[in-house]
Design a protein around this motif. Structure first.
Motif, PDB file in Angstrom:
ATOM      1  N   LEU A   9      -2.692  21.013 -34.123  1.00 63.33           N
ATOM      2  CA  LEU A   9      -1.569  21.960 -34.159  1.00 63.33           C
ATOM      3  C   LEU A   9      -2.045  23.390 -34.379  1.00 63.33           C
ATOM      4  N   ALA A  20      -2.373  15.304 -31.254  1.00 65.59           N
ATOM      5  CA  ALA A  20      -2.695  16.206 -30.145  1.00 65.59           C
ATOM      6  C   ALA A  20      -1.708  17.355 -29.996  1.00 65.59           C
ATOM      7  N   ILE A  21      -0.656  17.370 -30.787  1.00 60.77           N
ATOM      8  CA  ILE A  21       0.351  18.416 -30.611  1.00 60.77           C
ATOM      9  C   ILE A  21      -0.241  19.775 -30.962  1.00 60.77           C
ATOM     10  N   VAL A  22       0.034  20.767 -30.144  1.00 66.02           N
ATOM     11  CA  VAL A  22      -0.549  22.100 -30.317  1.00 66.02           C
ATOM     12  C   VAL A  22       0.533  23.121 -30.668  1.00 66.02           C
ATOM     13  N   THR A  23       1.512  23.242 -29.800  1.00 68.01           N
ATOM     14  CA  THR A  23       2.550  24.250 -30.012  1.00 68.01           C
ATOM     15  C   THR A  23       3.948  23.647 -30.112  1.00 68.01           C
ATOM     16  N   GLY A  24       4.049  22.351 -29.998  1.00 60.55           N
ATOM     17  CA  GLY A  24       5.350  21.692 -30.006  1.00 60.55           C
ATOM     18  C   GLY A  24       6.105  21.895 -31.304  1.00 60.55           C
ATOM     19  N   VAL A  55       2.669  12.274 -23.416  1.00 55.67           N
ATOM     20  CA  VAL A  55       2.020  13.587 -23.424  1.00 55.67           C
ATOM     21  C   VAL A  55       3.060  14.695 -23.325  1.00 55.67           C
ATOM     22  N   SER A  75       7.773  18.811 -27.418  1.00 54.88           N
ATOM     23  CA  SER A  75       8.714  19.046 -28.514  1.00 54.88           C
ATOM     24  C   SER A  75       9.820  18.005 -28.523  1.00 54.88           C
ATOM     25  N   SER A 111       0.900  13.337 -27.748  1.00 51.64           N
ATOM     26  CA  SER A 111       1.979  14.232 -27.337  1.00 51.64           C
ATOM     27  C   SER A 111       1.683  15.700 -27.628  1.00 51.64           C
ATOM     28  N   THR A 112       2.020  16.523 -26.648  1.00 56.08           N
ATOM     29  CA  THR A 112       1.955  17.976 -26.844  1.00 56.08           C
ATOM     30  C   THR A 112       3.352  18.587 -26.722  1.00 56.08           C
TER      31      THR A 112
END
Length: 399
Positions: A279, A295-299, A330, A316, A313-314
């Protein structure tokens, strides 16, 4: 009776005091009161002015040590100029060159060269280590514990007090900060005025200048600067959290939310080793379980509870409760899955708006057009891949 004086002017004013020992030029020179008893002064000018109706029970070793004291009692002072300004302060312990050199107060303990050397009126302080608490000079620099080389070095201010610091260079930039606890090398090392901070572990909260953060673990929240109300427990938990608005996060576990960092990042809860550890600027996410939301970055607004839930998942707005739940998803959004491996293969870009509830429900759902399915029941719809807009309710329904 029973006095021993060795040195020119040693105990030269003593009249009725007994059981005193003075060794050195002018050691204990002004000791004239009737109850100046049971003192030991060793060194040039050691205890030079000690004199008063209550003065006694002092042990002083060092040139000019304790040389301003008059009626102070029960003090132990070892080192050149140690407790050199103490006049009436009782129950003082100063060991080391210039330890408590400026102090006129009672009940302080300083062990180490220059420990608490600027302290004047602060009371009930303990400092152990070279230069520990060295600048604590304000009238209300009270009830601090500084242990370690340079620990609490600059602590000084009208409100400074109630800090517990253990570790070399820990809390060494603090001035008026109060009620902080820092344990570990360089823990809370950049904190200047922040209050109510807890940092336990090497470099925990090392860069923070803010208030109300808690970090337990080596390097936990070590990049946080201005973020507030964050809690991180675990090695490297929240380690990159450097954005100005990185607030109100909870990270518990090894590497939990390791990279969380961004001007909008905040309101995340990550509990579990490597949970939310990719994140950056995502907000309002909840990941509970090993590698959940890994794996979520900006969600935003994602919820994952269970080992590997929403692990890939990346996106929201997904909800996954259960081990392996939606673990291959994903980019799909607005999915809800509850149950062991529910929606487990849902990896297509348009795997949206599905609801899978039950053990293995919607297990293989995966495809560019898959979406809009509702499956409630153990193994229900568990062979569906690219099917869309289906409803299955019951054990093995549409299995």
């Amino acid at each position: 009776a029973g006095n021993t004086a060795v040195g020119s002017g040693a105990l030269d004013a003593n009249v009725a005091g007994t059981r005193n020992v003075a060794v050195g030029l002018d050691a204990g020179g002004a000791q004239a009161a009737a109850t100046d008893n049971d003192n030991v002064f060793v060194g040039h000018n050691a205890g030079l002015l000690a004199n008063g109706s209550a003065s006694g029970g002092n042990v002083v070793v060092g040139s000019t040590a304790f040389n301003a004291a008059t009626t102070a009692i029960n003090c132990t002072v070892v080192g050149f100029n140690a407790a050199g300004a103490d006049v009436t302060g009782d129950d003082v312990t100063a060991i080391g060159k210039d330890a408590l050199a400026a102090s006129t107060a009672a009940g302080n303990v300083a062990v180490g060269a220059r420990a608490l050397d600027a302290n004047v009126a602060g009371v009930r302080n303990v400092a152990v280590g070279l230069d520990a608490g060295g600048a604590a000079a304000a009238a209300t620099d009270n009830d601090n514990v500084f242990i370690g080389h340079n620990a609490g070095l600059l602590a000084n201010g009208s409100a400074s007090g109630g800090n517990t610091i253990v570790g070399s260079t820990a809390f060494n930039a603090a001035t008026t900060a109060i009620d902080c606890t820092a344990v570990g090398f360089n823990a809370a090392g950049a904190n200047v005025t922040g209050a109510d901070v807890v940092a336990v572990g090497k470099d925990a909260l090392a860069a923070s200048t803010a208030t109300g953060n808690t970090a337990v673990g080596a390097r936990a929240l070590d990049a946080s600067v201005a973020g507030v109300r964050n809690v991180a427990v675990g090695a490297d938990a929240g380690g990159a959290l450097a954005g100005a608005n990185d607030n109100d996060n909870v990270f518990v576990g090894y590497n939990a939310a390791l990279l969380a960092n961004g001007s909008a990042s905040g309101g995340n809860v990550a509990i579990g080793s490597t949970a939310l550890n990719a994140l950056t600027t995502g907000t309002s996410n909840t990941g509970v379980g090993f590698n959940s939301l890994g794996a979520i970055v900006t969600g935003i607004d994602a919820t994952a509870v269970g080992k590997d839930a929403l692990a890939a998942s990346t996106a929201s707005g997904n909800v996954a409760v259960g081990a392996g739940c939606l673990d291959a998803n994903v980019a799909g959004v607005r999915n809800t899955a509850v149950g062991y491996e529910a929606g487990g293969a849902s990896a297509g870009a348009n795997d949206n708006d599905n609801t899978f509830i039950g053990h293995n429900a919607g297990l293989l759902a995966n495809g560019s057009a898959s979406g809009g399915n509702t499956a409630v029941g153990s193994t229900s719809f568990n062979a569906g891949t690219t099917a869309i807009d289906c409803t299955a309710v019951g054990f093995n329904a549409l299995g």
